[in-house]
Structures are given as structure tokens and as C-alpha cells.
Design a protein around this motif. Structure first.
Motif, PDB file in Angstrom:
ATOM      1  N   LYS A 187       8.752   2.954   8.473  1.00 30.71           N
ATOM      2  CA  LYS A 187      10.096   3.213   9.013  1.00 30.71           C
ATOM      3  C   LYS A 187      11.088   2.174   8.506  1.00 30.71           C
ATOM      4  N   SER A 188      10.565   0.960   8.312  1.00 29.10           N
ATOM      5  CA  SER A 188      11.469  -0.126   7.938  1.00 29.10           C
ATOM      6  C   SER A 188      11.604  -0.283   6.426  1.00 29.10           C
ATOM      7  N   TRP A 189      10.976   0.568   5.657  1.00 27.43           N
ATOM      8  CA  TRP A 189      11.002   0.389   4.203  1.00 27.43           C
ATOM      9  C   TRP A 189      11.407   1.692   3.513  1.00 27.43           C
ATOM     10  N   ALA A 194       1.988   3.366  -2.238  1.00 30.52           N
ATOM     11  CA  ALA A 194       0.696   3.986  -2.541  1.00 30.52           C
ATOM     12  C   ALA A 194      -0.429   3.217  -1.859  1.00 30.52           C
ATOM     13  N   LYS A 195      -1.342   3.970  -1.249  1.00 37.56           N
ATOM     14  CA  LYS A 195      -2.511   3.326  -0.634  1.00 37.56           C
ATOM     15  C   LYS A 195      -3.714   3.648  -1.524  1.00 37.56           C
ATOM     16  N   VAL A 196      -4.101   2.669  -2.293  1.00 39.72           N
ATOM     17  CA  VAL A 196      -5.199   2.868  -3.251  1.00 39.72           C
ATOM     18  C   VAL A 196      -6.521   2.937  -2.504  1.00 39.72           C
ATOM     19  N   ASN A 207       7.844  -6.699   3.448  1.00 41.13           N
ATOM     20  CA  ASN A 207       7.535  -5.780   2.349  1.00 41.13           C
ATOM     21  C   ASN A 207       6.095  -5.287   2.513  1.00 41.13           C
ATOM     22  N   PRO A 208       5.883  -3.956   2.548  1.00 45.51           N
ATOM     23  CA  PRO A 208       4.522  -3.431   2.777  1.00 45.51           C
ATOM     24  C   PRO A 208       3.491  -3.959   1.792  1.00 45.51           C
ATOM     25  N   MET A 209       3.963  -4.269   0.562  1.00 49.27           N
ATOM     26  CA  MET A 209       3.034  -4.820  -0.447  1.00 49.27           C
ATOM     27  C   MET A 209       2.455  -6.165   0.012  1.00 49.27           C
ATOM     28  N   LEU A 210       3.218  -6.854   0.837  1.00 52.87           N
ATOM     29  CA  LEU A 210       2.771  -8.170   1.301  1.00 52.87           C
ATOM     30  C   LEU A 210       1.892  -8.069   2.548  1.00 52.87           C
ATOM     31  N   GLN A 211       1.752  -6.857   3.077  1.00 46.07           N
ATOM     32  CA  GLN A 211       0.893  -6.693   4.266  1.00 46.07           C
ATOM     33  C   GLN A 211      -0.536  -6.429   3.807  1.00 46.07           C
ATOM     34  N   HIS A 212      -1.145  -7.481   3.346  1.00 45.19           N
ATOM     35  CA  HIS A 212      -2.484  -7.388   2.757  1.00 45.19           C
ATOM     36  C   HIS A 212      -3.188  -8.718   3.030  1.00 45.19           C
ATOM     37  N   PRO A 213      -4.528  -8.699   3.219  1.00 45.47           N
ATOM     38  CA  PRO A 213      -5.221  -9.977   3.469  1.00 45.47           C
ATOM     39  C   PRO A 213      -4.951 -11.043   2.403  1.00 45.47           C
TER      40      PRO A 213
END
Lengths: 114, 662
Positions: free
Chosen positions: B579-581, B586-588, B159-165
Motif C-alpha cells: 500500500k505504501s509503495w 517481484a517475489k522470487v 522500500n520493500p527491497m530492504l525488507q529482507h533478512p
């Protein structure tokens, strides 16, 4: 490749088995636990810390000197009691130890005589 | 490779069960060989859990998509760091992480110098029971080493939301907090099982309680920071059930950190401490049960794997065990507990602080459970929403701040009202002055100004405490100010590290109050070259740019920011399509200037020259993170100094009554 995995699995199982089984090859031993002194649940360290905190309170003018001295005396008494009790326990232990040594000596002497 | 995974989990299950039995048999027969065998079992569990963890890291890192877990949470294009942190992205991996940490904690306790402590057999038993529970769940419902029927070419991705430090440390910190709490829980259970209500369990586990608080603090703050940067709604705390599930034990452990001092030094609050610890421990499971079973709706939902029944059963068993021990040992606890001697003393203020924290925990629990309860009683699920939490928690937290402003000035045992009032003069003046200054600066809002003034009072109290402490030392020791200040902190870490944490709380409170009361929001559709204002800032839209990066398509808006006509830089909020999502994310982008966050989200766009923005002006949010860092440093400093697991309970030493050096 499956062969390698099987070897790894076997190795892990053997190691675990060794950890669990090895104590049973040692001579039987009774469980030993340190003694508990339930009555001294307030430690000398804790008394120390409390009195120091109170002294800081007195120096920082949160508490009057008379109150501090009175409380300090109470805590000193408490500390003395704990120390006395510990001394007695220590002496008792030393006595027991000496008794055991004497018994062992007697055994050795008896062996030599026979 | 899945054979190894399966073997490890089944082996873990059998060895934890065997070790538990070995402890019971060994204790009954008083045969040390059984105990040693159980210790060997714990060592094996360390090896097993460590190997399982290593294996999961390996299959995630090397993209072994034949494993369901790897295929569900990673894909080829995912950066390596997120491939590895996918370890705790799902239920299966996070439960494995929990059991790994639990085994490590158990090893630390069992192989410490406490080996001969009479509490240890019971402690080991409770810890092993926890380990056994997790292995049961892993084996029967949440096996991360399950394989797929057909091997996919690529995984679904994270999940892109989980791709965060935040993903790297936040879950780890929360689990460390939970696990650290299991150790004092086990000691308390052991203590009661042996019919001992003295405070030895506290002396032995003080470090663990503090560590738990530290990790929960780090976890909650990192979670807030992550949500602020990633979710794009302009806030950092949404009172979501997942957030509440880690906030609840934080509240009760905060109370516990304070109240254990009373038992340690004065043998007070014995029953309260035990109950608080049990509640904190049970809350860690209750929170997990709530959010991982889909019982309550959450933005951070986990896939329901049917672990609910397992968690409910274990929670029920542990609750029954805790209640049974408390009820049957009530008289012993009561006998061992001293009553509070005076109403106006530090002791009673600690009790009050504990009660308020308990009320706060209840309010959060009630709000979290309300949808469930309303559904049960009325058939309609009613969510209380953020408003409930803000309305209820604001006065509770304000009371806590007031208490933090007052309590450090109250003496132990016997406080004098006159002396207290005299000591309150400067902090109160500082608070009142700050209120007047804020009002004169044009700030409005009674509650916010009261909150900020109280926080300033609290901050001033602690500064005064440091100053008075230095003065008191100098009076006795005749040192210079710096040496005296340093020694004051070093020699009285217990008290002054606590004060440092309180100062961190003051920063945090200023950040929370300001960002809640004085934030501004603007939603605007603009053409290229158009500007809009928010506060004293002017944002000018300079067009959209599109570019690709790995498997991402990024649309970024270029915006120029001016503060009172002066250019202060550019900002690039955007939207990222993976591509996978299916949905774009949103990129804040956040620009910090003069303690204010200009927080911009690209909401939508029609073409390269027309876009809609949501802009927030959040004052003092950075102070929340600064406050958090101070809190963490204060606790770390305090943790380093503690003797923790090896108290001098039976050593004889003369009480150094007057020397403030000790």
C-alpha cells in the motif's frame, strides 16, 4: 514531558563533564610510556613461527634438510642476539632500580639522623 | 524528544573536538591530566554515541512520525524487525551507525592494555579526527533527529527491497569492516608520525586487519545473497557501484592480510604494506563518497543530503596526510625493509598474489569510475557494463586461483623447483582428470572447464597440504591420524586456517564459474495446465492465487516442478503490491535440487489463467554460500587463536626450533 527530556539531557551533559573535568583535580603527573626497542622489530615469536613453518616445509618435502639446517642456524643466531640484548637491558634496568633504592635509603637515613 | 537527539549530536561534536585538542595539549606539555581528560572524552563519546543509537532505535520502534527519518523509512504496518533495521536504511542513520561503531572501536583501543604504548596519543588523535568528522556531517547535514513541521498519520514505509533478512546484517557487517580498518590505519599513521617503520603496528593490529577482512567478506557475501533473492534478475552480483565500493577494500585488504605476514616475519614489503593499508582505508571513504553523493548511478541510491563536499574534503585531507607521511618517511621505511631474497620462494609468490589483487582492485575502480571519467573528458557518460567486469576480472581471478594452487607448495626462503614439481603431481593430476571428466560429461566451454580444473587443482593442493602436514606430524609425534589432524589444525592455526579459507574460496569459485557458464534462462507465457522446460526440469503452471497479508496484496503463481518426469515439489513465485509503495515487487521463489537452483520470477499476468515467467537454472549457486561459510569459519578460527593486541615483543623465550607443536 519536555521537563523529563531536559533532565535527561542535563544528566548526560553532567556525566560527560565529569569524565572530562575529573582528571584535572588529580595531582599533576608526567606522561609515562613504555620503552620501545625499535631494533627488535622481529619478535622471538615471529622467529619461532618462521622456523616452525620452515621445518614443516622441510618435513613436507618442499625444502631440503641442508637448506633448513642452514636457515635454522641463521635464525638461531638472530634469536640469540635479541635475547642477549634483552638480557643486557634487563640487567641495566635492575642496576638502575637498585641505585634508586639506595638513594631512597640514604634519604631515609639522613632524615632519621636529623 | 528531539532535544535529546540534538543535544547528543552537538555534545558529540564538541567533546570529540575537545578530546582531540586535549591530546595535542597533553602530548605537548607531557601532562598526563590532559591525556586522562581526553580518555574521559572518549568514554563520554561512547556514552553519547550509544545513547544516540538507543534513541534512534526507540523512535523507530515506537513510530514517532514527528521525526523526518522515522516518517521517511517506516510506517505503522512495518514488522518490528524492519522498523529497527530502518536505522541504517538512510544516510543519516547509517552515518550514525558508523560513528557508534567507530566510538566502540576507539574505546576498545584506548582502554586496552596499550594505554602506555607511545603510539597511543597519535592513534587516539587519528581515531578522534574520524569521529569528529562524522559528528560534523551528522550535525550539519545528516541529522536523524530532525522533526517535521506537521506530524503525518503514517510514515512512507521502508522500500520493500530492504525488507529482507539481508538488511539486518549486511550493512552492519560492511560498516564493521570499514571501522575495523580505521584502527590499523591509525596505528600506521602513528608509527610513521613517530618516525618508526618497524612492524609493531602490524603486531598490534593484526587482529583488526583480519576482523576487517572477515566483516567485509560477510558483508559482500550477504549482499550477494540478498541481491540474488530479492532483485529478481537471476544473478547475485551486478557490478553496481555500491557493490564495487565494498568489494574494492575487500580486494586490497585480502592482499594486506597476506603481505603483513612478510613484514611480521621477514621485515619485507614495509612500504607496500603501509601503502596498501592507506589505500584500503581511503577506499572505504571513496566508495561511500561515490555512492552517497549521486556522482555515479546506482540501483542502491541514497538520497543526496549534500554530504559530498564533507566526504571529499576529509578524503582529500587523509590522502594528503598519508602521502606526506609516506614521502617524508620513505628513507626510514626503506632502511627497515629487507629485500626479497629469492625469486622462487613463498615470499615472491606472496608478492605476486598481492600484485594481482592490486590489479584486480584497479580494474574494478576503473570500471566504476569510467562513466565519471568519460563524462569529464567527452561530455558523454559511458557505462562499461557487466561485460567489462566479466571480461577483465575472469582472467585476473583465474590467475589468482592458479596462484592459490601453486603457492602453498612453495617453501619459505629457499624453494626447490624439483621438489615443487614433485609436490604438484597429485594436484595437477586431479585438475587434469576433473577437466577430462567434465568434458566427458558433456560440459562445453573452454574457459569454464579450465577455470573449474584450476579450482580442483587448487582444492587438491590444499587437501594434499593437510595430508602431508598430518604425515609430517605423525613422523615426529607418532600420533594417530585423527589426533594428528586435530593437533595440526590447533597448533598451526595460522597456516591451516588460511588453507581452510582457501578451500572456501574453491567452493565459491566453483559456484561462480558454474553459475556464470552453465546457467540457462527461459522467458515463457503459459496458460493454466501448460508446461515448459528448462534443462532437465519441467515446470507446470497451476494457476494464480491472490491474497492479502497486513498491508500487502500478493499474487502468487502455483507451479509444479518435475525433474526427469519425477515430481520434486511446488514453487510459488509472485508479485507483492505494498500500500505504501507505488510499484509491485517481484517475489522470487527458488527451489534447490541436486546443487541446482530453479529460480522463477512471475514477470506478468493477463488473468488468473495466463502468466509470463522468467525461469533460470543456476547450477552450484549454493556452493557460493557454502564457500562463504567455510571462509568465515576459517577466519573466525584463526582470529580466536591470535594474541593480537598484546604481542610478546619484549619477552624472552627460547626459540623452539624443532618442535612443530608451537
Amino acid at each position: 514531558m519536555n521537563f523529563v527530556y531536559l533532565i535527561i539531557c542535563s544528566l548526560i551533559i553532567i556525566i560527560c563533564f565529569y569524565f572530562i573535568i575529573s582528571p584535572f583535580f588529580k595531582p599533576k603527573e608526567k606522561m609515562k610510556f613504555s620503552e620501545i626497542n625499535q631494533e627488535n622489530s622481529i619478535t622471538l615469536d615471529a622467529i619461532d613461527a618462521t622456523v616452525n613453518e620452515m621445518e614443516m616445509d622441510m618435513l613436507m618435502k618442499k625444502m631440503s634438510e641442508e637448506d633448513f639446517q642452514q636457515l635454522k642456524q641463521q635464525y638461531q643466531l638472530m634469536a640469540e642476539k635479541i635475547k642477549e640484548k634483552e638480557k643486557k637491558e634487563k640487567a641495566k634496568k635492575e642496576q638502575q632500580l637498585e641505585l634508586e633504592i639506595m638513594k631512597e635509603l640514604q634519604k631515609i637515613r639522613a632524615k632519621k639522623e636529623t | 524528544m528531539h532535544i535529546i537527539g540534538y543535544t547528543l549530536l552537538y555534545l558529540g561534536l564538541f567533546i570529540s573536538a575537545f578530546s582531540l585538542i586535549a591530546i595535542v595539549v597533553g602530548y605537548k606539555k607531557k601532562d598526563n591530566r590532559w591525556m586522562e581528560s581526553a580518555r574521559g572524552g572518549i568514554l563520554s563519546l561512547l556514552l553519547i554515541a550509544g545513547s544516540a543509537g538507543f534513541l534512534l532505535f526507540y523512535i523507530l520502534g515506537t513510530g514517532q512520525f514527528q521525526f523526518k527519518y522515522v516518517a521517511s523509512y517506516t510506517n505503522e504496518s512495518l514488522p518490528m524487525v524492519y522498523k529497527l533495521t530502518a536505522f541504517w536504511a538512510g544516510n543519516e542513520g547509517s552515518l550514525l551507525l558508523w560513528v557508534i561503531l567507530l566510538c566502540a572501536a576507539t574505546g576498545m583501543v584506548i582502554f586496552s592494555k596499550l594505554k602506555t604504548n607511545p603510539l597511543i596519543p597519535y592513534v587516539s588523535g587519528v581515531l578522534l579526527l574520524n569521529i569528529l568528522f562524522f559528528f560534523i556531517v551528522l550535525v550539519f547535514t545528516s541529522n536523524p533527529f530532525k522533526v517535521t513541521g506537521t506530524i503525518p498519520d503514517d510514515g512512507l514505509g521502508l522500500n520493500p527491497m530492504l525488507q529482507h533478512p539481508g538488511m539486518i546484517l549486511h550493512p552492519l557487517a560492511i560498516f564493521l569492516g570499514y571501522v575495523s580498518l580505521t584502527v590499523p590505519f591509525s596505528f600506521a599513521i602513528a608509527s610513521l608520525a613517530l618516525k618508526r617503520a618497524d612492524g609493531e603496528w602490524i603486531q598490534l593490529t593484526r587482529k583488526w586487519i583480519l576482523a576487517s577482512w572477515l566483516f567485509l567478506t560477510i558483508g559482500n557475501l550477504l549482499g550477494a545473497w540478498w541481491a540474488y533473492q530479492e532483485l529478481g534478475w537471476g544473478g547475485y552480483w551486478a557490478w553496481d557501484p555500491v557493490e564495487n565500493s565494498s568489494f574494492l577494500p575487500w580486494l586490497t585488504v585480502t592482499a594486506l592480510v597476506h603481505s603483513v605476514m612478510m613484514q611480521e616475519r621477514k621485515k619485507m614489503l614495509g612500504l607496500w604494506n603501509i601503502s596498501l593499508l592507506f589505500i584500503s582505508y581511503l577506499l572505504t571513504f571513496f566508495g561511500t563518497f561515490l555512492v552517497r553523493t549521486g556522482i555515479v548511478t546506482s540501483v542502491h541510491a541514497y538520497t543526496d543530503l549534500g554530504i559530498g563536499n564533507y566526504f571529499f574534503t576529509f578524503l582529500f585531507l587523509m590522502t594528503v596526510l598519508s602521502l606526506y607521511l609516506i614521502i617524508t618517511r620513505y628513507e626510514i621505511i626503506k632502511k627497515e625493509t629487507n629485500p626479497i631474497e629469492t625469486y622462487f620462494s613463498k615470499e615472491s609468490s606472496f608478492l605476486l598474489n598481492n600484485l594481482i589483487l592490486a590489479v584486480a582492485a584497479f580494474a574494478v575502480l576503473w570500471g566504476t569510475l569510467y562513466p565519471l571519467l568519460s563524462n569529464f573528458f567527452t561530455g558523454t557518460r559511458v557505462n562499461v557494463g557487466e561485460q567489462y567486469f566479466t571480461k577483465v576480472m575472469a582472467p585476473i581471478m583465474l590467475t589468482l586461483i592458479v596462484l592459490m594452487a601453486v603457492c602453498p607448495l612453495i617453501a619459505w626462503n629457499k624453494a626447490h623447483v624439483k621438489k615443487f614439481l614433485k609436490n604438484m603431481i597429485w594436484p595437477l593430476t586431479a585438475g587434469l582428470l576433473s577437466g577430462c571428466v567434465l568434458f566427458a560429461m558433456g560440459l562445453r566451454g573452454v574457459f569454464a572447464i579450465i577455470g573449474l580444473s584450476c579450482t580442483v587443482t587448487m582444492f587438491a593442493t590444499h587437501v594434499q597440504e593437510f595430508i602431508s602436514g598430518i604425515r609430517a606430524r605423525r613422523k615426529v609425534k607418532k600420533e594417530n591420524v585423527f589426533l594428528s589432524g586435530w593437533k595440526l589444525l590447533m597448533k598451526n592455526r595460522h597456516r591451516y586456517c588460511g588453507y581452510l579459507v582457501h578451500i572456501g574460496v574453491a567452493f565459491l569459485a566453483i559456484g561462480i564459474i558454474s553459475s556464470h557458464a552453465y546457467s540457462q534462462e527461459v522467458l515463457k507465457t503459459v496458460h493454466t495446465g501448460d508446461s515448459f522446460s528448462i534443462g532437465d526440469y519441467q515446470l507446470t503452471f497451476r494457476g494464480l492465487t491472490k491474497f492479502s497479508e497486513n498491508d500487502k496484496e500478493i499474487v502468487a503463481a502455483n507451479m509444479e516442478i518435475k525433474y526427469k518426469g519425477q515430481n520434486i515439489g511446488m514453487i510459488q513465485p509472485g508479485q507483492v503490491s505494498y500500500k505504501s509503495w507505488p510499484q509491485p515487487i517481484a517475489k522470487v521463489d527458488i527451489k534447490q535440487y541436486r546443487f541446482q537452483d530453479i529460480y522463477v520470477v512471475l514477470s506478468a499476468w493477463e488473468n488468473a489463467n495466463k502468466a509470463t515467467f522468467q525461469a533460470n537454472l543456476n547450477p552450484f549457486v549454493s556452493w557460493i554460500w557454502i564457500g562463504g561459510i567455510i571462509m568465515v569459519l576459517g577466519t573466525l578460527f584463526s582470529l580466536i587463536s591470535r594474541r593480537g593486541m598484546h604481542p610478546r615483543v619484549y619477552k624472552v623465550s627460547a626459540p623452539r626450533l624443532v618442535n612443530t607443536d608451537e
